[in-house]
Design a protein around this motif. Structure first.
Motif, mmCIF file in Angstrom:
data_model
loop_
_atom_site.group_PDB
_atom_site.id
_atom_site.type_symbol
_atom_site.label_atom_id
_atom_site.label_comp_id
_atom_site.label_asym_id
_atom_site.label_seq_id
_atom_site.Cartn_x
_atom_site.Cartn_y
_atom_site.Cartn_z
ATOM 1 N N PHE A 58 0.870 -1.179 0.000
ATOM 2 C CA PHE A 58 0.000 0.000 0.000
ATOM 3 C C PHE A 58 0.910 1.233 0.000
ATOM 4 N N THR A 59 1.366 1.595 -1.178
ATOM 5 C CA THR A 59 2.448 2.576 -1.344
ATOM 6 C C THR A 59 2.094 3.937 -0.765
ATOM 7 N N GLU A 60 3.007 4.464 0.053
ATOM 8 C CA GLU A 60 2.871 5.803 0.615
ATOM 9 C C GLU A 60 4.087 6.675 0.281
ATOM 10 N N ASN A 191 -0.525 14.841 -2.050
ATOM 11 C CA ASN A 191 -0.107 13.612 -1.390
ATOM 12 C C ASN A 191 1.384 13.349 -1.600
ATOM 13 N N GLU A 192 1.740 12.299 -2.308
ATOM 14 C CA GLU A 192 3.140 11.907 -2.479
ATOM 15 C C GLU A 192 3.944 13.044 -3.113
ATOM 16 N N LEU A 193 5.154 13.274 -2.587
ATOM 17 C CA LEU A 193 5.985 14.387 -3.035
ATOM 18 C C LEU A 193 7.336 13.899 -3.541
ATOM 19 N N TRP A 205 -4.270 13.035 -4.276
ATOM 20 C CA TRP A 205 -4.862 11.770 -3.869
ATOM 21 C C TRP A 205 -6.238 11.570 -4.496
ATOM 22 N N GLY A 206 -6.465 10.350 -5.008
ATOM 23 C CA GLY A 206 -7.740 10.019 -5.622
ATOM 24 C C GLY A 206 -7.818 10.350 -7.090
ATOM 25 N N LEU A 245 -3.042 5.880 -7.900
ATOM 26 C CA LEU A 245 -1.689 6.382 -8.146
ATOM 27 C C LEU A 245 -1.130 7.011 -6.874
ATOM 28 N N ASN A 246 0.070 6.587 -6.462
ATOM 29 C CA ASN A 246 0.625 7.161 -5.239
ATOM 30 C C ASN A 246 2.094 6.788 -5.052
#
Length: 274
Positions: A58-60, A191-193, A205-206, A245-246
């Motif tokens: 669950f990629t963060e 979200n992800e940077l 996100w989303g 996508l993340n």
């Protein structure tokens, strides 16, 4: 009665505006500022190839360091730190010994230390990069943890809003805040940077979009669409509210962008046309 209420409302609005001319001016100035921001340009790309990605990840957090891809995953009882060979796609779990209540989020590496945000635990873990099995320090963070990156000097964090925070790695105090915005207004769910060639790249996100953000103004200057990319390569992939996508990582030496998503079966190697 309805006419009376409307008239009273108009009178109240007029009186309020007259009594608060400064507030009225500020609102106008904000509108003019947003209107003056150019619409972000569309950035195109080429897909160079793919490597496998664990569908249980669950990629963060996602980043390149040396020749390896580092990944931080989330969800309670499933948080991990993983290292993947960018050529073969072979992965190694470096740390999965987290408390069951910890929900890992964004990661970044600065000066041989890896920093890991947590979602709602209000903690930041700091590791010696040579040993990610146990943190060497833990700091409190008063906000939600979402994306993380750095510009070589400051840590850069997001909290899921339209704000991005520049943080001193020694004191862990916020030194600057950015509001992310485009020609339509503030853009939230940042979200992800990833910091790339003087710009902050972030996904919302989303969505299946990544934005190129000016770190001085917060303005979005470019936009990349990855709509439907995973379905082109895996017809059996089931998209839902979680499998989004993340993951954004950039190999500066090769000038290759790596992108993935939560529980995606693939990581894509991308060449940006910019």
């Amino acid at each position: 009665m309805r006419k009376l209420i409307i008239s009273t409302g108009i009178l109240f609005t007029c009186l309020t505006a007259c009594q608060n001319p400064q507030q009225q001016s500020t609102e106008t100035d904000n509108t003019e500022t947003i209107a003056s921001i150019p619409a972000p340009s569309l950035i195109t790309y080429q897909i160079l190839g793919t490597i496998p990605h664990d569908t249980q990840s669950f990629t963060e957090g996602f980043l390149i360091h040396g020749k390896d891809l580092y990944e931080g995953t989330g969800l309670e009882k499933m948080t991990k730190l993983i290292k993947t060979d960018t050529t073969s796609g072979k992965s190694q779990v470096l740390n999965d010994a987290f408390d069951d209540k910890i929900f890992g989020e964004g990661i970044t590496i600065l000066k041989d230390k890896l920093y890991q945000l947590t979602y709602k635990n209000n903690l930041i873990y700091v590791y010696d990069l040579a040993n990610l099995k146990k943190p060497i320090a833990t700091h409190n963070w008063p906000k939600e943890g979402w994306g993380a990156t750095n510009d070589g000097t400051s840590l850069i964090f997001g909290d899921g809003s339209s704000k991005i925070y520049f943080v001193d790695p020694q004191s862990m105090q916020v030194s600057k805040e950015l509001i992310v915005k485009d020609n339509t207004g503030e853009v939230d769910r940042i979200n992800e940077l990833e910091y790339i060639d003087g710009f902050i790249f972030a996904n919302r996100w989303g969505t299946e979009f990544i934005y190129k953000i000016d770190p001085n103004s917060g303005n979005i200057v470019g936009k990349i669409s990855f709509e439907g990319i995973i379905q082109q390569y895996d017809k059996n992939f089931i998209a839902d509210a979680d499998n989004v996508l993340n993951g954004i990582a950039y190999d500066l030496g090769q000038q290759v962008l790596f992108i993935t998503g939560k529980n995606w079966p693939l990581t894509f190697k991308i060449k940006l046309n910019q």
